[in-house]
Design a protein around this motif. Structure first.
Motif, short mmCIF file in Angstrom:
data_model
loop_
_atom_site.label_atom_id
_atom_site.label_comp_id
_atom_site.label_asym_id
_atom_site.label_seq_id
_atom_site.Cartn_x
_atom_site.Cartn_y
_atom_site.Cartn_z
N ARG A 163 0.86 -1.19 0.00
CA ARG A 163 0.00 0.00 0.00
C ARG A 163 0.89 1.24 0.00
NH1 ARG A 163 -5.36 0.44 1.57
NH2 ARG A 163 -6.04 2.49 2.31
N VAL A 164 0.77 2.08 -1.04
CA VAL A 164 1.61 3.26 -1.19
C VAL A 164 0.75 4.51 -1.15
CG1 VAL A 164 3.28 4.45 -2.69
CG2 VAL A 164 3.21 1.95 -2.65
N VAL A 165 1.10 5.46 -0.27
CA VAL A 165 0.38 6.73 -0.21
C VAL A 165 1.22 7.81 -0.88
CG1 VAL A 165 -0.51 8.53 1.35
CG2 VAL A 165 -0.91 6.13 1.87
N VAL A 166 0.59 8.59 -1.77
CA VAL A 166 1.28 9.68 -2.47
C VAL A 166 0.86 10.99 -1.80
CG1 VAL A 166 1.68 10.80 -4.70
CG2 VAL A 166 1.24 8.34 -4.60
N ALA A 167 1.87 11.77 -1.33
CA ALA A 167 1.58 13.04 -0.65
C ALA A 167 2.55 14.10 -1.16
CB ALA A 167 1.72 12.86 0.86
N GLY A 168 2.23 15.35 -0.89
CA GLY A 168 3.09 16.46 -1.33
C GLY A 168 2.25 17.70 -1.52
N ASP A 169 2.92 18.83 -1.84
CA ASP A 169 2.22 20.11 -1.99
C ASP A 169 1.18 20.06 -3.12
OD1 ASP A 169 3.68 21.10 0.03
OD2 ASP A 169 4.73 22.65 -1.11
N HIS A 170 0.22 20.98 -3.02
CA HIS A 170 -0.80 21.12 -4.06
C HIS A 170 -0.14 21.48 -5.40
CE1 HIS A 170 -4.61 22.08 -5.90
NE2 HIS A 170 -4.12 23.25 -6.30
N GLY A 171 -0.60 20.84 -6.48
CA GLY A 171 -0.11 21.19 -7.81
C GLY A 171 1.23 20.58 -8.19
N THR A 172 1.69 19.56 -7.40
CA THR A 172 2.99 18.95 -7.75
C THR A 172 2.82 17.77 -8.72
OG1 THR A 172 2.86 17.68 -5.67
CG2 THR A 172 4.25 19.65 -5.65
N GLY A 173 1.59 17.43 -9.07
CA GLY A 173 1.39 16.39 -10.09
C GLY A 173 1.13 15.00 -9.54
N LYS A 174 0.59 14.92 -8.31
CA LYS A 174 0.35 13.61 -7.67
C LYS A 174 -0.63 12.75 -8.49
CE LYS A 174 -1.01 15.37 -3.65
NZ LYS A 174 -0.77 16.83 -3.78
N SER A 175 -1.82 13.34 -8.76
CA SER A 175 -2.88 12.57 -9.43
C SER A 175 -2.47 12.17 -10.85
CB SER A 175 -4.18 13.36 -9.45
OG SER A 175 -4.52 13.74 -8.12
N ALA A 176 -1.81 13.09 -11.57
CA ALA A 176 -1.36 12.79 -12.94
C ALA A 176 -0.35 11.64 -12.93
CB ALA A 176 -0.75 14.04 -13.58
N LEU A 177 0.53 11.65 -11.93
CA LEU A 177 1.55 10.58 -11.80
C LEU A 177 0.86 9.22 -11.63
CD1 LEU A 177 4.45 9.45 -11.18
CD2 LEU A 177 4.05 10.10 -8.79
N ILE A 178 -0.14 9.16 -10.73
CA ILE A 178 -0.84 7.88 -10.46
C ILE A 178 -1.61 7.42 -11.70
CG2 ILE A 178 -2.62 6.75 -9.03
CD1 ILE A 178 -1.91 8.87 -6.82
N ALA A 179 -2.37 8.35 -12.31
CA ALA A 179 -3.19 7.99 -13.48
C ALA A 179 -2.30 7.54 -14.63
CB ALA A 179 -4.03 9.20 -13.90
N SER A 180 -1.17 8.20 -14.79
CA SER A 180 -0.24 7.86 -15.86
C SER A 180 0.37 6.48 -15.64
CB SER A 180 0.85 8.93 -15.92
OG SER A 180 1.82 8.59 -16.86
N ALA A 181 0.70 6.15 -14.37
CA ALA A 181 1.27 4.83 -14.07
C ALA A 181 0.25 3.74 -14.36
CB ALA A 181 1.71 4.76 -12.61
N ALA A 182 -1.01 3.98 -13.99
CA ALA A 182 -2.05 2.94 -14.15
C ALA A 182 -2.43 2.73 -15.61
CB ALA A 182 -3.27 3.33 -13.33
N SER A 183 -2.48 3.84 -16.39
CA SER A 183 -2.97 3.70 -17.77
C SER A 183 -1.83 3.64 -18.79
CB SER A 183 -3.89 4.88 -18.11
OG SER A 183 -3.12 6.08 -18.06
N GLU A 184 -0.58 3.88 -18.31
CA GLU A 184 0.61 3.89 -19.17
C GLU A 184 0.46 4.92 -20.31
OE1 GLU A 184 2.41 -0.01 -19.97
OE2 GLU A 184 0.97 -0.87 -18.57
N SER A 185 -0.29 6.01 -20.03
CA SER A 185 -0.40 7.12 -20.99
C SER A 185 -0.73 8.38 -20.19
CB SER A 185 -1.52 6.85 -21.99
OG SER A 185 -2.75 6.74 -21.31
#
Length: 640
Positions: free
Chosen positions: A11-33
């Motif tokens: 189980r990996v939690v992604v945290a960091g400042d607002h606007g650092t690209g957390k959600s895009a990083l996760i979505a990109s890893a899952a969909s490979e695009s």
């Protein structure tokens, strides 16, 4: 989060400042695009088992940076196996907030999980100001050792996105912290000890080196593939160049074996060392996994665990093997060597430290060694079994230790089969309890008095007149601990004999001891765990208080126990007190003190039982009378 068995998810939690690209990083890893529209916070995202070579699925938890969602984030971080902290490569302030806010915050709520620092939006970095990731991160990694890896990526350009979660998964499945000290750049002690044990197990001809054949066998066991001759030559060449003592004419030495593992770890190949450790049964804490110790020591409170005869014989062999100078004792260095294949020496702390017989130089005798094992088996059988395996016991773990018969059965049969006698030593302050414990292990008498506040133990083998030997374990119970002990119903279940020590020159000491005796006896009567008890009149070298003998004789007679045993530890006149404790344990139905309350209850029970007997005899007479009457009536009717 240490796991004893094999992990089935990360189980990996992604945290960091607002606007650092957390959600895009996760979505990109899952969909490979690169995703076009990403919601502010994604729901939990799962990377399937076949995503990475270790075949363990990864669940990624996105988080909001807003203050009102801080409570939820803290909850998630507490459940995480690893944390990915993000910053934006085009916003230097988001990097500085990692070490001013995020990393200290993780420490504040004592997160112990590995951290992966990830620079997102690599494609947006200003190329006019190139910077080395190593230069920037090196001082931060020095300060925050929990950072496992630093990596930069770009979701938009698909640069190093899957690697982020691969490193996070790897940090959990193959953690650095248990194996390697980053500061010292050396293997950690527990890792060295485990690898030493593995080396010894693989060195089948016991010549201190792994031959080519033994190396190959080791490789097949751990990695299911043989080593090619060229690979063996290559491995040896590396060792020869870097650490000449790592090789000798017979093969790879322990030094060479440890060097190779340090090399793998330095090169980031932690999975190699972890694969080896796990193949030999180790968990994340580098202790043997529970499934390697499959024995359950479930037992009733009045049952104890002892070593079998074969286990004792194995330990005799181990003792003589490590008694290098043949002086009949293991010096500290020899004992350290003996336990150097265990996670740590198990007797370095209370209650084991100093509980066995030592010689003048501080070496532990064979009796002391076997008694320490008996004590560890009694108090913590699982730990005892694990340590037997660490020091080379290769038999079936299930037959190394045995569980004794229940004590109430011993009383019924009027004898015990136990080889280890567990004796509780009660008495007020300054009665002489500690002196008696010390004399069991031959420790010299000290005139200056120091009060014992914690429970402590000593253990030794006692030879008896009949030629039999038993191990006696004395457990000193300080006066102020008695109330706490007796607050449990099973307080006396583990006790074979209770000894009550008093200072025979001090009337107050005697009074306090008789109060203790009555209190313990009453508890035994109420709980059904009454125990054989002995009075010990300590300090027999001093003048007794005036009515000492009469008081002792009266209490012994009233409570149905033996007269007090006079001893003087100072004059070494112990009056065979340890033999007498063992003798009391061997007749578990005798010497159990009775209080007035207990006696009247017993008399009442006997009276009730007698009455029931009278009633049942009477009832039988009535039944017989009825049968006779019926027979008479039927005859009369027949004749009428």
């Amino acid at each position: 989060m240490a796991h004893s068995g094999v992990r089935t998810s990360v189980r990996v939690v992604v945290a960091g400042d607002h606007g650092t690209g957390k959600s895009a990083l996760i979505a990109s890893a899952a969909s490979e695009s690169f995703p076009e529209n990403v919601p502010p916070v994604l729901p939990p995202t799962r990377l399937p088992a076949d995503f990475y070579p270790d075949r363990v699925p990864v669940t990624i938890i996105d988080s909001s940076s807003s203050f009102e969602n801080r409570g939820k984030l803290v909850e998630e971080l507490k459940k995480a196996d690893a944390v990915v902290l993000t910053y934006a490569c085009d916003q230097p302030t988001t990097l500085s907030s990692l070490y001013t806010f995020w990393l200290p915050e993780l420490r504040r709520f004592e997160s112990k999980v590995p951290v992966i620092v990830v620079g997102c939006k690599l494609d947006l970095r200003d190329d006019d100001h190139p910077m080395s990731l190593e230069q920037v991160m090196s001082p931060i990694m020095q300060q925050f050792r929990e950072i496992e890896t630093c990596i930069e990526c770009s979701a938009a350009s698909q640069i190093q996105v899957p690697e982020v979660f691969y490193y996070a998964q790897k940090a959990v499945l193959h953690p650095t912290a248990p194996l390697f000290d980053q500061e010292m750049q050396t293997l950690k002690p527990r890792c060295i000890r485990a690898l030493k044990r593995i080396f010894i197990l693989c060195d089948q001809d016991m010549d201190g080196a792994l031959s080519d054949a033994e190396l190959n066998e080791f490789q097949v066991k751990c990695f299911n593939a043989p080593l090619q001759p060229a690979e063996i030559v290559g491995v040896k060449r590396v060792v020869q160049e870097k650490i000449p003592e790592g090789l000798n004419d017979l093969g790879l030495t322990l030094t060479g074996f440890l060097f190779l593992h340090a090399l793998f770890i330095e090169k980031g190949r932690l999975e190699t060392t972890w694969t080896v450790l796990r193949k030999f049964g180790y968990d994340d804490d580098i202790k043997l996994r529970d499934d390697y110790l499959p024995v359950s020591f479930k037992r009733a409170p009045d049952q104890s665990v002892e070593m079998t005869h074969d286990t004792v014989e194995f330990l005799r062999g181990v003792f003589s093997l490590f008694d290098i100078d043949n002086d009949g004792a293991l010096q500290l260095s020899e004992l350290e060597d003996l336990f150097s294949t265990a996670p740590e020496s198990p007797w370095d702390e209370a209650p084991y430290k100093g509980a066995g017989e030592e010689n003048a130089l501080g070496g532990i005798s064979l009796n002391g060694f076997l008694s320490e094992w008996a004590l560890m088996t009694l108090l913590d059988p699982s730990r005892s079994l694990a340590n037997l395996i660490y020091v080379g016991y290769a038999g079936d773990p299930a037959s190394a230790l045995s569980i004794s018969r229940r004590r109430h059965m011993d009383r019924k049969k009027q004898q015990t089969e136990r080889k280890v006698v567990h004796c509780y030593v009660f008495g007020p302050k300054n009665a002489g309890k500690t002196a008696i414990l010390n004399s069991l292990i031959g420790r010299p008498f000290k005139d200056n008095y120091t009060s014992t506040t914690d429970e402590c133990y000593t253990a030794n083998v006692v030879d008896q007149l009949k030629g039999t030997r038993k191990t006696l374990i004395l457990r000193e119970i300080p006066g102020e601990r008695v109330k706490k002990l007796l607050s449990s119903k099973d307080a006396l279940a583990a006790c074979d004999v209770a000894v009550f020590v008093y200072d025979s020159s001090d009337e107050l000491s005697w009074k306090k001891t008789t109060e203790l005796l009555v209190e313990v006896a009453r508890h035994g009567e109420e709980s059904g765990f009454g125990v054989p008890s002995l009075l010990v009149a300590a300090k027999d070298d001093l003048d007794p208080f005036p009515t000492s003998e009469q008081c002792s004789a009266r209490v012994s007679q009233e409570m149905g126990i033996e007269a007090a045993i006079p001893v003087s530890v100072k004059l070494r006149d112990l009056n065979n007190v340890f033999g007498r404790i063992i003798a009391a344990a061997e007749k578990p139905h005798l010497s159990i003190p009775e209080t007035d309350v207990g006696r009247s209850k017993k008399q009442y029970r006997e009276f009730v039982n007698r009455s029931l007997l009278v009633v049942s005899v009477g009832a039988a007479a009535v039944v017989v009378g009825m049968a006779a009457f019926r027979a008479y009536a039927s005859r009369r009717n027949a004749s009428g």
